[in-house]
Design an enzyme around this catalytic site. Structure first.
Site, short mmCIF file in Angstrom:
data_model
loop_
_atom_site.label_atom_id
_atom_site.label_comp_id
_atom_site.label_asym_id
_atom_site.label_seq_id
_atom_site.Cartn_x
_atom_site.Cartn_y
_atom_site.Cartn_z
N GLU A 38 0.82 -1.21 0.00
CA GLU A 38 0.00 0.00 0.00
C GLU A 38 0.86 1.26 0.00
OE1 GLU A 38 -3.08 0.44 -0.53
OE2 GLU A 38 -3.70 -1.65 -0.52
N TYR A 121 -6.65 6.47 4.36
CA TYR A 121 -6.84 5.43 3.35
C TYR A 121 -5.97 4.21 3.63
CZ TYR A 121 -5.77 2.61 -0.63
OH TYR A 121 -5.53 1.52 -1.41
N ASP A 139 -9.77 5.65 -1.92
CA ASP A 139 -8.74 6.30 -2.71
C ASP A 139 -9.38 6.94 -3.94
OD1 ASP A 139 -9.32 4.17 -4.38
OD2 ASP A 139 -7.25 3.52 -4.63
#
Length: 362
Positions: A38, A121, A139
């Protein structure tokens, strides 16, 4: 209050089970691997990130290994991904995890969000994918998909939009929360595209999509105009001694590309006489032979560098205060991490030669 269709999760998960891309972090979604992926994907395309991810987790397979990694090694593993503060924040977070959480990521959204480099996020993505916790992960892909589904002509960069949509997603989260969050992101990346025409004929939400029904997919979501990038002219100098070593120096610890190694570069577009004069006066180096390199450019988020390059053979004692280190080509290739902004000039050097290949590019 924004309300999303209740049938949306089932349709998306059915599609995701059939169409999800095979990605290395999905095959083993441990908290550590999800976290690393991520962070890499914050500013990097999926296809570009895959090889970096595999190399990174092979070299640093867990939190303690990342925490203990020498900075030069970490930067070399990250070389080419850009946004190097991401790597530094990863290590800061890893050291905090070792000190406070026994070297493991915590199964807590709030604790995850408190880690360096982890925002709303990313915390939601890790919490849901790695731990199955009921949190959305909103996102740009998710904002685009759901704005089109409900035909909401809002500015997705406006304050409050992400929070409002996150609340609406929370109300319909299914038990497979991690897969659901990934299915939304996957749909935005592969079908409900940001540029050009979305592939509406392939979309599992086609019957629900109000933007498609009203012919609004080209105008939703609304995006505020981006500010124009600042243009800076730079002169890049590949300085070589007789023994084939090239000069590097560190950038300042704050600002653009903070603390990274770089070839000597100077503001402005300098001709050969100004280059030779600057070397002699500021670095106590005598240029004995020089040749021009092709012009190039590199685009950062808010700045565009327009670069002139020179390859210069030098002699002389050098100025100690100039901070130059002289490295062999193999050291440049194996040990020193240089930002991709300079790759058009240094690629030929780290490949073993003393030349440089440069071209227009970013």
């Amino acid at each position: 209050m924004t309300v999303l269709p209740r049938e949306l999760p089932g349709l998306l998960l059915d599609w995701y089970d059939k169409e999800a891309r095979v990605l290395p972090w999905r095959s083993q979604p441990t908290p550590y691997r999800v976290w690393i992926s991520e962070i890499m994907l914050q500013q990097t395309r999926v296809e570009a990130a895959k090889s970096y991810f595999l190399r990174f987790v092979e070299a640093l397979p867990d939190v303690p290994a990342l925490a203990a990694c020498p900075e030069e090694t970490l930067m070399k593993l990250w070389e080419g991904l850009g946004y190097y503060s991401r790597a530094r924040n990863l290590q800061r977070a890893a050291r905090l995890l070792v000190a406070e959480y026994g070297g493991e990521l915590p199964a807590s959204f709030e604790a995850l969000k408190s880690l360096p480099g982890v925002g709303e996020y990313t915390a939601g993505a890790i919490a849901s994918i790695a731990f199955g916790l009921p949190h959305p992960a909103v996102d740009g892909n998710v904002l685009r998909v759901l704005s089109r589904v409900i035909a909401k002509p809002w500015d997705i960069a406006a304050p409050g939009v992400k929070k409002e949509l996150g609340t609406a997603i929370t109300a319909i989260l299914p038990q497979r929360v991690g897969d659901f969050n990934q299915s939304l992101m996957e749909l935005g990346a592969c079908v409900c595209l940001p540029n050009g025409e979305p592939l509406c004929g392939e979309c599992p939400l086609g019957e629900l999509c109000q933007a498609r029904a009203r012919g609004l997919t080209g105008s939703i979501p609304v995006k505020a105009p981006k500010k124009a990038r600042r243009v800076e002219e730079r002169t890049i100098l590949l300085l070589f001694r007789e023994d084939g070593r090239m000069a590097l120096r560190r950038r300042p610890e704050t600002g653009l590309l903070a603390g990274m190694w770089e070839p000597v570069n100077l503001p402005g577009q300098l001709d050969q006489w100004k280059v030779l004069d600057t070397l002699l006066v500021e670095m106590k180096l005598l240029g004995t032979k020089m040749g021009a390199l092709p012009k190039a450019r590199h685009i950062f988020t808010h700045v565009e560098w327009q670069m002139t390059g020179w390859r210069v053979e030098v002699s002389g004692p050098g100025q100690p205060e100039s901070g130059l280190v002289w490295v062999r080509p193999e050291e440049l290739r194996e040990e020193y991490a240089l930002p991709s902004a300079f790759r058009v000039y240094t690629g030929g050097v780290s490949g073993g030669g003393q030349g440089a290949r440069a071209s227009e590019g970013g």
